[in-house]
Design an enzyme around this catalytic site. Structure first.
Site, short mmCIF file in Angstrom:
data_model
loop_
_atom_site.label_atom_id
_atom_site.label_comp_id
_atom_site.label_asym_id
_atom_site.label_seq_id
_atom_site.Cartn_x
_atom_site.Cartn_y
_atom_site.Cartn_z
N ASP A 135 -5.85 -16.33 -10.86
CA ASP A 135 -4.52 -16.90 -10.70
C ASP A 135 -4.44 -17.62 -9.36
OD1 ASP A 135 -1.95 -17.45 -11.57
OD2 ASP A 135 -1.11 -15.74 -10.48
N TYR A 142 -2.08 -20.42 -6.67
CA TYR A 142 -0.81 -20.40 -5.94
C TYR A 142 -0.60 -21.82 -5.44
CZ TYR A 142 2.42 -18.24 -2.44
OH TYR A 142 3.49 -17.85 -1.67
N HIS A 159 6.92 -23.72 -4.58
CA HIS A 159 6.96 -22.26 -4.79
C HIS A 159 6.47 -21.53 -3.53
CE1 HIS A 159 6.43 -18.27 -6.51
NE2 HIS A 159 5.14 -18.30 -6.18
N ARG A 207 8.86 -15.05 5.57
CA ARG A 207 8.35 -15.28 6.93
C ARG A 207 9.23 -16.22 7.74
NH1 ARG A 207 3.85 -15.25 3.87
NH2 ARG A 207 3.97 -17.49 3.62
N GLU A 211 6.62 -15.35 -13.85
CA GLU A 211 6.20 -16.55 -13.14
C GLU A 211 5.83 -17.60 -14.17
OE1 GLU A 211 3.16 -15.49 -10.25
OE2 GLU A 211 4.70 -14.98 -8.78
N GLU A 267 3.93 -20.54 -15.39
CA GLU A 267 2.66 -21.18 -15.04
C GLU A 267 2.07 -21.89 -16.26
OE1 GLU A 267 -0.14 -18.87 -12.82
OE2 GLU A 267 1.38 -17.57 -11.94
N ASP A 297 2.97 -15.11 -15.80
CA ASP A 297 2.30 -14.13 -14.95
C ASP A 297 3.34 -13.10 -14.50
OD1 ASP A 297 0.38 -12.94 -13.29
OD2 ASP A 297 0.92 -14.20 -11.61
N ARG A 344 7.66 -7.26 -8.17
CA ARG A 344 7.84 -7.68 -6.77
C ARG A 344 7.83 -6.51 -5.80
NH1 ARG A 344 6.17 -12.64 -7.34
NH2 ARG A 344 7.41 -13.82 -8.83
N GLN A 376 4.28 -5.25 -5.46
CA GLN A 376 3.54 -6.30 -4.75
C GLN A 376 3.80 -6.25 -3.24
OE1 GLN A 376 4.51 -10.20 -6.27
NE2 GLN A 376 3.21 -11.29 -4.83
N TYR A 422 0.26 -5.55 -1.15
CA TYR A 422 -0.52 -6.79 -1.03
C TYR A 422 -1.23 -7.00 0.30
CZ TYR A 422 2.55 -9.89 1.74
OH TYR A 422 3.25 -10.49 2.74
N LYS A 454 0.40 -7.38 -10.56
CA LYS A 454 0.23 -8.49 -11.50
C LYS A 454 -0.81 -8.18 -12.58
CE LYS A 454 1.74 -11.87 -8.14
NZ LYS A 454 2.49 -12.87 -8.92
N THR A 472 -0.20 -10.34 -18.63
CA THR A 472 -0.10 -11.79 -18.47
C THR A 472 -0.01 -12.35 -19.88
OG1 THR A 472 -1.55 -11.68 -16.52
CG2 THR A 472 -1.24 -13.85 -17.54
N THR A 501 2.74 -20.26 -9.94
CA THR A 501 4.13 -20.51 -10.33
C THR A 501 4.51 -21.97 -10.10
OG1 THR A 501 4.61 -18.28 -9.61
CG2 THR A 501 6.50 -19.72 -9.97
N GLU A 508 12.74 -16.58 -6.78
CA GLU A 508 13.30 -17.79 -6.15
C GLU A 508 14.69 -18.10 -6.69
OE1 GLU A 508 9.41 -19.47 -7.46
OE2 GLU A 508 9.93 -21.00 -5.98
CA CA Z 1 1.09 -16.10 -10.32
#
Ligand code: CA
Length: 423
Positions: free
Chosen positions: A133, A135, A140, A149, A206, A208, A240, A244, A247, A251, A260, A264, A357, A371
């Site tokens: 997968d 990114y 996104h 951040r 997600e 995709e 996907d 959250r 994750q 992560y 994840k 899928t 995504t 989002e």
């Molecule tokens: Ca993904």
């Protein structure tokens, strides 16, 4: 021979201009019927499935080794390579055209080879060898970065130099319609000191696209743009599913793992790269310029309209919550594949690459609930006053995609999944 993408082609099978499956599409899938025969390979045309195994047995379709289409996945056919893919698609197009009597006037063969779509069960079309997968949507990655951040550090320094990705799980790639059980995991919201093991509370989707790799590449090798392009058999819609809260805790520092890995979902029809050719376009400008091994000499993005709809538990109909386009992807599928192989990583027939995504520049073009609800602070309002920040048990998520031609559309069908409670 006229090219199968020619917009003037018509089939003797009546196909509505709003159907996803006109004669210009001819996507491959794996289906079974109630007659008890094993799953086999077919092509979607209007409201029918064309049984390629019947055509192969009747010597109407010669791809080489007999039995390629009696397989329960497309891997044996894909392994034959792009020349065979093109030749087969041209022959299927020819057999379905209104000016060709071969199948049109052969009632006995037609009855054996054309099955109403309503009578079939669709299966996972490929035996997924590996699932990776990426990114690769700048919108996104920026949205997620701003949330976690802040605006000034939204994109990590590596993001503009390579398609960021991780190795996912092939074992839990499932076909549209498969129910998805809410995952369990370690949860540690910032308000507590010690994690607990519990059902996920922030379950997300997600949006995709998935690339189905149809050719292998050697361990230790690298891929040119042309080689990478020719390895791509086709595309599917891909959800996907993402936990959250799991994750967020797991992560660091190696990236997503179990958040994840529980499911899928992909759409059942593989739209061939060739069918998408008329909808190819230039992607966003890449600045700074990619390193030499990632450079593209031609447009590698596609104009695919995408729609996400959510049917809340208990509601009668899904409501659209996002409308975007595959064309916004910063890194193309070809660049992802070139990058994937660049260290010496071998690719296999049946590998699946998630695009990452897909979000667009506008607020209503976001490809995840994270989002859309801005990390739960702006819940989305659905008809009947229902609100959602994340998915609840009984909710159903439907993604659709299509390329709009002049008077026809090359569509992807849909990928649907409904959430079951955790055990
Ligand atoms: Ca993904």
């Amino acid at each position: 021979m006229p090219h199968p993408n020619d917009p003037s082609h018509r089939s003797f099978i009546d196909v509505s201009p709003t159907s996803d499956f006109p004669i210009q599409n001819l996507p491959y899938g794996v289906f079974s019927t109630r007659d008890g025969l094993a799953p086999r390979v077919g092509v979607a045309i209007g409201n029918y499935v064309l049984d390629l195994w019947e055509l192969e047995q009747d010597s109407r379709l010669d791809v080489g080794p007999l039995g390629v289409f009696s397989s329960k996945c497309l891997n044996p056919f894909m392994a034959l390579g792009p020349k065979v893919w093109a030749k087969t698609r041209a022959r299927i197009s020819e057999l379905l055209r209104s000016d060709n009597p071969e199948l049109r006037d052969n009632r006995e063969l037609r009855e054996r080879a054309l099955v109403p779509m309503a009578d079939v069960t669709l299966h996972l079309p490929v035996s997924v060898s590996g699932y990776t997968d990426f990114y690769s949507s700048k919108e996104h990655a920026t949205n997620v970065g701003v949330m976690f951040r802040g605006k000034d550090n939204a994109l990590q320094p590596n993001w503009l130099f390579m398609p960021i990705g991780y190795n996912g799980r092939a074992s839990t790639v499932v076909v549209s319609g498969t129910k998805v059980k809410r995952p369990r995991g370690q949860l540690k919201p910032p308000t507590v000191d010690v994690p607990s093991f519990a059902p996920c509370k922030r379950l997300d989707f997600e949006l995709e696209m998935g690339v189905v790799v149809g050719q292998a590449s050697a361990m230790g090798g690298m891929l040119t743009e042309q080689q990478a392009e020719e390895m791509i058999f086709g595309f599917v819609l891909l959800n996907d599913w993402s936990a959250r809260d799991i994750q967020q805790w797991e992560y660091v520092p190696l990236g997503p793992f179990l958040a994840k890995a529980f499911a899928t979902s992909i759409s059942p029809w593989i739209i061939t790269r060739e069918a998408l050719e008329p909808f190819r376009l230039q992607g966003p400008e890449q600045e700074p310029a990619p390193l030499a091994y990632l450079k593209q000499g031609k447009p590698q993005n596609y104009n695919v309209e995408l729609d996400v709809a959510l049917r809340a538990a208990g509601a009668n109909a899904p409501a659209s919550i996002s409308r975007t386009n595959f064309k916004y992807m910063y890194w193309s599928s070809v660049q992802q594949l070139m990058h994937h192989a660049s260290s010496g990583c071998a690719m296999n027939v049946g590998d699946l690459l998630g695009s990452g995504t897909i979000s667009g520049p506008e607020k209503d073009q976001r490809g995840s609930l994270l989002e859309i609800s801005w990390n739960g602070t702006e819940p989305v309002e659905l008809p009947g006053g229902v609100k959602r920040s994340f998915l609840e048990d009984g909710d159903s998520l439907v993604m659709r995609g299509w390329c709009q031609g002049n008077g026809y559309r090359v569509g992807f069908g849909e990928v649907e999944g409904t959430i079951l409670p955790a055990e």
